[in-house]
Design an enzyme around this catalytic site. Sequence first.
Site, PDB file in Angstrom:
ATOM      1  N   GLU D  29       0.838  -1.196   0.000  1.00 10.10           N
ATOM      2  CA  GLU D  29       0.000   0.000   0.000  1.00 10.10           C
ATOM      3  C   GLU D  29       0.881   1.259   0.000  1.00 10.10           C
ATOM      4  OE1 GLU D  29      -2.128  -0.945   3.557  1.00 10.10           O
ATOM      5  OE2 GLU D  29      -3.002  -2.728   2.630  1.00 10.10           O
ATOM      6  N   GLU D  60      -4.306  -6.709   2.960  1.00  6.22           N
ATOM      7  CA  GLU D  60      -3.051  -7.333   3.369  1.00  6.22           C
ATOM      8  C   GLU D  60      -3.018  -8.828   3.102  1.00  6.22           C
ATOM      9  OE1 GLU D  60      -4.809  -5.174   5.118  1.00  6.22           O
ATOM     10  OE2 GLU D  60      -3.476  -3.445   5.213  1.00  6.22           O
ATOM     11  N   HIS D 129      -0.546   1.128  15.320  1.00 10.12           N
ATOM     12  CA  HIS D 129       0.644   1.608  14.611  1.00 10.12           C
ATOM     13  C   HIS D 129       1.907   1.455  15.456  1.00 10.12           C
ATOM     14  CE1 HIS D 129      -2.500   3.523  12.221  1.00 10.12           C
ATOM     15  NE2 HIS D 129      -1.624   3.894  11.318  1.00 10.12           N
TER      16      HIS D 129
HETATM   17  C1  LIG Z   1      -5.853  -2.883   7.654  1.00 13.97           C
HETATM   18  C2  LIG Z   1      -5.213  -1.568   7.417  1.00 13.97           C
HETATM   19  N1  LIG Z   1      -4.277  -1.458   6.482  1.00 13.97           N
HETATM   20  C3  LIG Z   1      -3.659  -0.261   6.268  1.00 13.97           C
HETATM   21  C4  LIG Z   1      -3.997   0.843   6.987  1.00 13.97           C
HETATM   22  C5  LIG Z   1      -3.271   2.170   6.757  1.00 13.97           C
HETATM   23  N2  LIG Z   1      -4.203   3.137   6.187  1.00 13.97           N
HETATM   24  C6  LIG Z   1      -4.845   4.052   6.944  1.00 13.97           C
HETATM   25  S1  LIG Z   1      -5.984   4.908   6.066  1.00 13.97           S
HETATM   26  C7  LIG Z   1      -5.608   4.084   4.640  1.00 13.97           C
HETATM   27  C8  LIG Z   1      -6.329   4.405   3.389  1.00 13.97           C
HETATM   28  C9  LIG Z   1      -7.799   4.281   3.569  1.00 13.97           C
HETATM   29  O1  LIG Z   1      -8.437   4.636   2.386  1.00 13.97           O
HETATM   30  P1  LIG Z   1     -10.004   4.692   2.320  1.00 13.97           P
HETATM   31  O2  LIG Z   1     -10.589   3.417   2.788  1.00 13.97           O
HETATM   32  O3  LIG Z   1     -10.356   5.118   0.936  1.00 13.97           O
HETATM   33  O4  LIG Z   1     -10.425   5.811   3.359  1.00 13.97           O
HETATM   34  P2  LIG Z   1     -10.050   7.358   3.355  1.00 13.97           P
HETATM   35  O5  LIG Z   1      -8.757   7.498   4.092  1.00 13.97           O
HETATM   36  O6  LIG Z   1      -9.945   7.803   1.932  1.00 13.97           O
HETATM   37  O7  LIG Z   1     -11.163   8.019   4.081  1.00 13.97           O
HETATM   38  C10 LIG Z   1      -4.600   3.154   4.869  1.00 13.97           C
HETATM   39  C11 LIG Z   1      -4.013   2.288   3.828  1.00 13.97           C
HETATM   40  C12 LIG Z   1      -4.995   0.685   7.955  1.00 13.97           C
HETATM   41  N3  LIG Z   1      -5.416   1.714   8.720  1.00 13.97           N
HETATM   42  N4  LIG Z   1      -5.589  -0.516   8.142  1.00 13.97           N
END
Ligand SMILES: Cc1ncc(C[n+]2csc(CCOP(=O)(O)OP(=O)(O)O)c2C)c(N)n1
Lengths: 365, 365, 325, 325
Positions: D29, D60, D129
């Site tokens: 990611e 993941e 985190h």
């Molecule tokens: C399981 C997991 N993988 C990775 C992350 C790291 N992460 C936090 S926000 C995000 C992107 C989320 O995108 P989206 O679902 O479109 O929500 P937005 O932030 O655009 O509101 C990621 C990859 C996480 N929080 N949880």
Amino acid sequence: MLTQKILDEYDPIKNKAYQLIDDEGKPLDKDWKPRLSNEEILKAYKDLLFERTADLMAVSYQRQGRMFTYPPNIGQEAIHIAAGIVTKEQDWLVTAFRELGAWLAKGVSLKELFLYFKGNEDGSRFEKANRVLPIAVPISSQLPHAAGLGYAINYNKEKDTAVFAYVGDGGTSEGDFHEALNFAAVWTAPVIFIIQNNQFAISVPLKMQTKSINLAIKGLAYNIPSLMVDGNDFFAMYEALSYAREQAVAGKGPFLIEAKTFRTGAHTTSDDPSKYRTQEEEEHWADKDPLKRLKGYILHKKIDDLKDEEELIKGFKKHIDSEFEAAENHPEYKVDDVFGYMYAELPDELRRQKNAYENFLRGVK
Amino acid sequence: MLTQKILDEYDPIKNKAYQLIDDEGKPLDKDWKPRLSNEEILKAYKDLLFERTADLMAVSYQRQGRMFTYPPNIGQEAIHIAAGIVTKEQDWLVTAFRELGAWLAKGVSLKELFLYFKGNEDGSRFEKANRVLPIAVPISSQLPHAAGLGYAINYNKEKDTAVFAYVGDGGTSEGDFHEALNFAAVWTAPVIFIIQNNQFAISVPLKMQTKSINLAIKGLAYNIPSLMVDGNDFFAMYEALSYAREQAVAGKGPFLIEAKTFRTGAHTTSDDPSKYRTQEEEEHWADKDPLKRLKGYILHKKIDDLKDEEELIKGFKKHIDSEFEAAENHPEYKVDDVFGYMYAELPDELRRQKNAYENFLRGVK
Amino acid sequence: MKVMNLVQAINDALDIKLAEDKNVVVYGEDVGVEGGVFRVTEGLQVKHGVSRVFDSPLAESGIAGTALGMAIAGMKPVIEMQFDGFSYPAFNQIVSHIARFRNRTRGKFSVPLVIRIPYGGGINALEHHSESPEAYFGHTPGLKVVIPSTPYDAKGMLIAAIEDPDPVIFMEPKRIYRAIKQEVPQERYSIPLDKAKVLQAGEQLTIIAYGAMIREVQKAIVIAKQQGFSVELIDLRSIWPIDRETISQSVRKTGRVLVVTEAPQSYGPAAELISIVNEEAFLSLEAPPTRLTGFDTVIPLPLGEKHYMISPERIATEIERLVKY
Amino acid sequence: MKVMNLVQAINDALDIKLAEDKNVVVYGEDVGVEGGVFRVTEGLQVKHGVSRVFDSPLAESGIAGTALGMAIAGMKPVIEMQFDGFSYPAFNQIVSHIARFRNRTRGKFSVPLVIRIPYGGGINALEHHSESPEAYFGHTPGLKVVIPSTPYDAKGMLIAAIEDPDPVIFMEPKRIYRAIKQEVPQERYSIPLDKAKVLQAGEQLTIIAYGAMIREVQKAIVIAKQQGFSVELIDLRSIWPIDRETISQSVRKTGRVLVVTEAPQSYGPAAELISIVNEEAFLSLEAPPTRLTGFDTVIPLPLGEKHYMISPERIATEIERLVKY
Ligand SMILES: Cc1ncc(C[n+]2csc(CCOP(=O)(O)OP(=O)(O)O)c2C)c(N)n1
Ligand SMILES: Cc1ncc(C[n+]2csc(CCOP(=O)(O)OP(=O)(O)O)c2C)c(N)n1
Ligand SMILES: [Mg+2]
Ligand SMILES: [Mg+2]
């Protein structure tokens, strides 16, 4: 009002977003009349404005180093405020982390949210909010909780009760999204799934996330009625959510709404969107700003001249500042806060570890 | 031959299974002609018969206590044999655990499969089989592997190469099903996903598994062309799989086939289906038995009188017995077999553990 | 009193709690009509209805995640992971949410649910059907993890687990599901979830074990007795929290300890118990605290299990070595 | 030689392997255009192309599972779990498949992939985190698990991990990503994945630590020195397999050992190290092998981390207690 006919017209396979007002806030259909009173519409506008103001201030508190992170909501407020109006006291709210207006509508205080992003779990208590789950960080993992809550509503024969569950566009790629929608459908659970499709998951654009023509169409895999909605159109969101809730509480099971929107701000305060998106893209969406559009409608329909907007914002800021101050004055994080909530009763093992640490603090060796 | 026109006609949303011959083996369309030669059709019939015979014998070996478990394939053979014909040497085969004919077609030996179900990993070597992954027990977890293999094919610019990936109806509920289809679509990976919808996941019927109108429709969520096929119709399966493979190797990305069938036998030899399904259901499906239907076609078209069937089965049985014997005569399970394959080189820690155990065996204290 | 095996005792506990508490529901793969692949939930759906005992879709993360939703809504779900190895798809829900919701919300929401997991080897099963994942759960703050080894304990501990206000991982030693029969009270009773039990008193060596290993150790103790060794046996029962008191009392007396677990060695459950012995009884130790565990390998398919599973003879050999140390 | 921090050293290792070996791909990611949320993969997509360094969908389990597919097809994927806490959705793929494919297929298929996981606390982050899941992976047969604590080691160990024929969990102490700068050779070199390293020689006590804790221990040793204590510090580096030789040599010399880890205590990494000390050096022990670890609690949000994270002062206090024991 939404009807089955309109639903058919906006069948996700046709890839058309349900929309009621244009970029300037003018109704697409001249004969269309909102089901909300002028007072309600004005109130909604002020709520959008409040969310935007709070959000901007949150970003600046963070910049000042007074919160460790913050995920801006700018551009997505119409979704939250419309949902806030539709959601009832007895409804459950299950969110990810970018649903400011939805939390506020359910009674979560700004102080709590600030406290959370200052780094204290006390900010997740949501003391005066009924039936609001805490912020869920692991993407999509909150959605099965919503399906379970929906089962509980049915099981307890609770009337007129639904679950509002949020996820982002990126979140639709996770296995839990799939499992949750499937469980909710199989159980005919009254869950309204709202995808906030803000086009990005951090830096990853939607087209790298999925090849599906839109996100609403994913509902077909579970036989869940689904609708793609212009998420920056307050009225469209209100109608879609009202209909979804009606269906859900009438025993028709889950409903899926893809709210098409744009994350105008950064992912969080530690992100720099200029790395991965263009100015054109940002400008294209600036035209569709939900606040601007609802304001356009209000002015156009002469509901209000909004002359007092600056005054209003001033008032908001005062309130927001005082909430932030309350968060800053929150009692210090204690050792008890680390250990005290892990179990209903502190197990001996934790007591031992806590004593050892407290002995160290006291200088007892 | 399958065409886009037929695909449109069988759009999963129409909930109609692609079918070419009826329950008696007669073509539904009198003008229809198979693209396989009579010899090929006869050979396919014999392969179905072989799979069925091997399966029945496997069940009886297990009953005799000579294998610890066995998952019967009875009723699902047309899927495997059709896929076997379509699959090329360079194609990858990614299975769950109920794909006997598909394994055999790729060069997996019966001896190996028997050895596996006798409880020896040596049965997973698949020595003479090119590009066949081992049996995957955790439901759906094999599907992401298929998407990864598909990426590798594209990455290495391998021509005329595809991945055949199997999953059961129950498996479509797992998150990995969703993630795998999504990755494959985003990567335009040449993967043919085959759902063996045999109506049950152990005791759980499809209607408790999902509310979707069929399983092929789940492909829409990923923009993957999808087709529901009568899985007991050898010809329909052959046409669908051929088309799917053509599309995949032509760079069109993944394809999804729901093969509607019925698990005529028990889930595994330790299962009793009478607890959860009715005789009517079983009889309904007995009419649609794939072997019976292909046989009907052959007799009807006078391709062969199949008079030598008993003789044939006798020969099969002899061969199967000898494979089973070979499995029974496989060398004993050694200590080296426990430790020797965990890493490319035995780490010191494992050598230590192995030595300690061998010392115990030798009575050294 | 009624003679029951472990399967019957667990079924009885579920039956009692379903009858007693309307909030209790039991679900998972094949637990309804089929009554579970081990028949642990047999008859419960007919008796308590399909909204209380039911089959779920085949998706462990979904099962665990929905149970959390039900639990915070006031229900008491008792869910099943069909086999040990199939708890891993639910790992994120268990570790990131079920274990943490109380702490995250500062006690506003609690997660009173039970995850039943038939676990362990020795039953001639396919891969992923013979795992001992208790250390994964024991290392996860926010969970209670217990393993009964007798029908009596199984019933009382499951009732306690269902009544517990926090999430409990209830692991069932499937190898002895039907191997041990015992008189079990028919009425409701409960057994604390944080207490080990001295099954056998002895003087020269303490053995700590749990689950299906208890029976193997008992056989080894018979051998050891013939050799003139006196062994004390502790059934740990609670994987987390660990009953330090019972362990330390015993080891202070015997001065020697052997931990027997079938889980892999490295970072496994035995390591924790040995650390606790070091913390509680270092000055009493007359021999190195020792572990006899599964190897750091995948547990082999049935024909290879004989090498992996710990035999009474191997235990007896260690007993002798340690007592003579 | 070039002065690099950990982020740069890891980036450099990836860059070298991408250039050297066409089979290497890097994905996860935000690792492509963005260059990773920690900028570890910055510039690599531009340099090596989008088919070699790319963003994947947010899933993941899919990332890990597809990497296995690529690996058995002869590629060498280096995937990223964005944060420690987000490795749990991939747990099933890692434990049930990646760790086992070689054994399951008797060596026919191998899984030469690397899973990079920025891990650990102390960076003022959101929940999930700041986790230290190394014991989960260390307890999983079939994996190698390593944690570098310096730029030099990070580069050499990552190159070794990518070249290793087996799956390697490569955990990066994110707290010190940019905190430590060091001269690092610009060319390709590799460091064995199964060797600990004595960072500092001493006589009275052995401290075993790794990752970001090394720095805290070093600060504590400065305090201890002022008090006149002589401490030997071992950087474990390899979580599995463990370098028993280096540990036992040291403890046989010092007779005392303290293990410092930020992971929770119960069933945690420190327990394994203490068991090994018991096995290797029991007769040399002059004080109970001791652990100073994270609590059996969720690691608190930033304002509470000061209580959870182990300070040099706490370590120094333990040093004094143990040396005086
Ligand atoms: C399981 C997991 N993988 C990775 C992350 C790291 N992460 C936090 S926000 C995000 C992107 C989320 O995108 P989206 O679902 O479109 O929500 P937005 O932030 O655009 O509101 C990621 C990859 C996480 N929080 N949880
Ligand atoms: C992750 C996981 N959960 C549970 C099981 C136990 N189990 C084995 S087969 C099966 C049902 C599979 O049903 P389906 O996918 O329809 O395949 P079929 O057996 O019908 O071929 C279950 C639940 C498993 N193997 N893996
Ligand atoms: Mg988004
Ligand atoms: Mg099935």
